[in-house]
Design a protein around this motif. Structure first.
Motif, mmCIF file in Angstrom:
data_model
loop_
_atom_site.group_PDB
_atom_site.id
_atom_site.type_symbol
_atom_site.label_atom_id
_atom_site.label_comp_id
_atom_site.label_asym_id
_atom_site.label_seq_id
_atom_site.Cartn_x
_atom_site.Cartn_y
_atom_site.Cartn_z
ATOM 1 N N LEU A 65 -3.627 -0.569 4.836
ATOM 2 C CA LEU A 65 -3.300 -0.232 3.451
ATOM 3 C C LEU A 65 -1.919 0.408 3.408
ATOM 4 O O LEU A 65 -1.663 1.391 4.089
ATOM 5 C CB LEU A 65 -4.357 0.742 2.904
ATOM 6 N N GLN A 66 -1.018 -0.167 2.610
ATOM 7 C CA GLN A 66 0.364 0.309 2.542
ATOM 8 C C GLN A 66 0.691 0.731 1.116
ATOM 9 O O GLN A 66 0.543 -0.053 0.175
ATOM 10 C CB GLN A 66 1.334 -0.780 2.998
ATOM 11 N N ASP A 67 1.166 1.950 0.956
ATOM 12 C CA ASP A 67 1.586 2.470 -0.343
ATOM 13 C C ASP A 67 3.011 2.000 -0.628
ATOM 14 O O ASP A 67 3.949 2.367 0.081
ATOM 15 C CB ASP A 67 1.511 3.998 -0.324
ATOM 16 N N LEU A 68 3.175 1.176 -1.658
ATOM 17 C CA LEU A 68 4.482 0.636 -2.008
ATOM 18 C C LEU A 68 5.141 1.405 -3.149
ATOM 19 O O LEU A 68 6.231 1.041 -3.588
ATOM 20 C CB LEU A 68 4.348 -0.840 -2.401
ATOM 21 N N GLY A 69 4.514 2.474 -3.599
ATOM 22 C CA GLY A 69 5.054 3.238 -4.709
ATOM 23 C C GLY A 69 4.644 2.653 -6.048
ATOM 24 O O GLY A 69 4.134 1.532 -6.146
ATOM 25 N N ASP A 70 4.836 3.429 -7.105
ATOM 26 C CA ASP A 70 4.534 2.998 -8.471
ATOM 27 C C ASP A 70 3.074 2.590 -8.648
ATOM 28 O O ASP A 70 2.752 1.748 -9.496
ATOM 29 C CB ASP A 70 5.442 1.834 -8.899
ATOM 30 N N GLY A 71 2.190 3.165 -7.834
ATOM 31 C CA GLY A 71 0.776 2.838 -7.965
ATOM 32 C C GLY A 71 0.405 1.471 -7.433
ATOM 33 O O GLY A 71 -0.661 0.941 -7.781
ATOM 34 N N VAL A 72 1.241 0.894 -6.588
ATOM 35 C CA VAL A 72 0.988 -0.430 -6.012
ATOM 36 C C VAL A 72 0.711 -0.273 -4.520
ATOM 37 O O VAL A 72 1.467 0.393 -3.802
ATOM 38 C CB VAL A 72 2.187 -1.376 -6.226
ATOM 39 N N TYR A 73 -0.360 -0.911 -4.063
ATOM 40 C CA TYR A 73 -0.744 -0.853 -2.657
ATOM 41 C C TYR A 73 -0.925 -2.277 -2.133
ATOM 42 O O TYR A 73 -1.528 -3.122 -2.801
ATOM 43 C CB TYR A 73 -2.061 -0.085 -2.478
ATOM 44 N N ALA A 74 -0.390 -2.531 -0.935
ATOM 45 C CA ALA A 74 -0.615 -3.798 -0.254
ATOM 46 C C ALA A 74 -1.758 -3.624 0.733
ATOM 47 O O ALA A 74 -1.832 -2.615 1.445
ATOM 48 C CB ALA A 74 0.644 -4.256 0.477
ATOM 49 N N ILE A 75 -2.640 -4.602 0.788
ATOM 50 C CA ILE A 75 -3.762 -4.589 1.707
ATOM 51 C C ILE A 75 -3.641 -5.809 2.612
ATOM 52 O O ILE A 75 -3.633 -6.948 2.126
ATOM 53 C CB ILE A 75 -5.111 -4.646 0.949
ATOM 54 N N ASP A 76 -3.510 -5.589 3.900
ATOM 55 C CA ASP A 76 -3.477 -6.688 4.854
ATOM 56 C C ASP A 76 -4.890 -7.227 4.984
ATOM 57 O O ASP A 76 -5.790 -6.543 5.465
ATOM 58 C CB ASP A 76 -2.949 -6.192 6.207
ATOM 59 N N THR A 77 -5.107 -8.467 4.549
ATOM 60 C CA THR A 77 -6.471 -9.008 4.527
ATOM 61 C C THR A 77 -6.978 -9.405 5.911
ATOM 62 O O THR A 77 -8.171 -9.679 6.077
ATOM 63 C CB THR A 77 -6.565 -10.238 3.610
ATOM 64 N N GLY A 78 -6.070 -9.497 6.909
ATOM 65 C CA GLY A 78 -6.481 -9.898 8.244
ATOM 66 C C GLY A 78 -6.618 -11.390 8.431
ATOM 67 O O GLY A 78 -7.019 -11.838 9.512
ATOM 68 N N PHE A 79 -6.283 -12.176 7.432
ATOM 69 C CA PHE A 79 -6.403 -13.630 7.520
ATOM 70 C C PHE A 79 -5.382 -14.191 8.509
ATOM 71 O O PHE A 79 -4.193 -13.901 8.398
ATOM 72 C CB PHE A 79 -6.198 -14.235 6.134
ATOM 73 N N GLN A 80 -5.851 -14.955 9.470
ATOM 74 C CA GLN A 80 -5.047 -15.638 10.488
ATOM 75 C C GLN A 80 -4.425 -14.686 11.516
ATOM 76 O O GLN A 80 -4.615 -14.850 12.705
ATOM 77 C CB GLN A 80 -3.943 -16.514 9.853
ATOM 78 N N ARG A 81 -3.663 -13.708 11.035
ATOM 79 C CA ARG A 81 -3.046 -12.731 11.942
ATOM 80 C C ARG A 81 -2.643 -11.524 11.101
ATOM 81 O O ARG A 81 -2.695 -11.552 9.878
ATOM 82 C CB ARG A 81 -1.817 -13.326 12.645
ATOM 83 N N ASP A 82 -2.229 -10.448 11.745
ATOM 84 C CA ASP A 82 -1.709 -9.297 11.014
ATOM 85 C C ASP A 82 -0.441 -9.691 10.273
ATOM 86 O O ASP A 82 0.347 -10.521 10.738
ATOM 87 C CB ASP A 82 -1.395 -8.145 11.978
#
Length: 320
Positions: free
Chosen positions: A5-22
């Motif tokens: 889980l990565q905090d990108l600021g402005d209330g937006v978060y990226a979630i690495d789904t783990g599909f295929q590879r990191d």
């Protein structure tokens, strides 16, 4: 915070789904005043991570108002049905051309099965679940979705797929681009030159002119950053986004040229793959990529295959 889980600021978060590879496939969570929206979901296997992201941020499943896949390809929307089962308050917002496939995913599964084969479908996607029709809304071009008063603008963006829309967030001055603004893998980032990007012509609805028009429409808002499903945030300034757009325009033109040059060859698919790999490796060399050649080829292999398939379908439609 969780490593995926990565905090990108402005209330937006990226979630690495783990599909295929990191660092290959991202879902996004937008949080505003205690309410939340998922944009893209990854596959069924990503759902525990998506629910875990809510927990990590102190949000209950009932806090999610919207699930918005950019389009219904399975790496973006394969987990929608399973995820919606855990989000009792959420509405699904999907492009009108894709809604029936998420209500009854049988045809979607069969189409992907024809591309990937049974073993890969079971490994990567699992069984698709439908969403009850009464929980599904279809988007309209220019629609404003409110997330606790935060406006998310929906734009119809064909070119990669006709069932594709992108989402503009004025708060972050960013588009959630799905696949319309290409693919940018973090392994190809350069300390001095920044990110590298490539178009995606995945089968079966690649339309280069429509894709270019969709890109220009997005660029007209002078975005400061782009949130790509593959993968993560790119940009950082309007000028940087424009630089990436220029790379995409050049490569789209060259991909079309490669397709036309391969059209009459007996082994057309192999010729398309050779041409695309040569194009991308040449562009990476220009970018200053120092990864070993074998690593570059490995990272590009799946997209070379799928882009060649998509260009082949496009050529057949042109001929018809």
């Amino acid at each position: 915070m969780s490593p995926y889980l990565q905090d990108l600021g402005d209330g937006v978060y990226a979630i690495d789904t783990g599909f295929q590879r990191d660092h290959f496939d991202a879902a996004y969570l937008v949080v505003e005043a205690g309410r939340a929206a998922f944009i893209d979901t990854g596959t069924n296997h990503a759902v525990p991570r998506l629910l875990g992201a809510l927990e990590a941020l102190g949000l209950a499943p009932t806090a999610v108002d919207w699930v918005i896949p950019t389009h219904v390809h399975l790496d973006h929307a394969g987990g929608v049905g399973l995820l919606m089962q855990s989000l009792p308050q959420a509405r699904l917002l999907v492009h009108p051309r894709g809604a029936r496939h998420l209500i009854d995913p049988t045809a979607l599964y069969q189409g992907a099965l024809a591309v990937y084969g049974d073993a890969e479908m079971q490994r990567s996607y699992g069984q698709l679940l439908g969403v009850p029709a009464e929980r599904v809304d279809t988007s309209t071009d220019g629609q404003i979705v409110s997330l606790a008063g935060r406006a998310l603008l929906i734009a119809d963006t064909p070119g990669h797929a006709r069932h594709h829309h992108c989402i503009w967030d004025a708060r972050s001055q960013a588009w959630f681009t799905g696949d319309t603004f290409g693919l940018s893998y973090r392994e190809f980032d350069h300390a001095e030159h920044g990110a590298w990007i490539m178009p995606t012509s995945t089968p079966v609805q690649f339309e280069p002119e429509a894709l270019l028009a969709s890109m220009e429409r997005m660029l007209a808002r002078s975005p400061r950053q782009m949130f790509l499903t593959h993968y993560g945030r790119v940009g950082g300034s309007v000028a940087e986004v424009q630089r990436l757009a220029a790379l995409l325009r050049t490569q789209i033109a060259e991909m079309v040229a490669i397709a036309r040059a391969s059209q009459e060859q007996a082994e057309r698919h192999a010729a398309l793959k050779r041409g695309l790999e040569a194009l991308y490796l040449r562009e990476l060399a220009r970018h200053g990529c120092a990864l070993p050649l074998e690593r570059q080829q490995s990272l590009l292999a799946m997209d070379v295959e799928l882009n060649a398939q998509g260009l082949g379908v496009w050529l057949d439609k042109q001929a018809g």
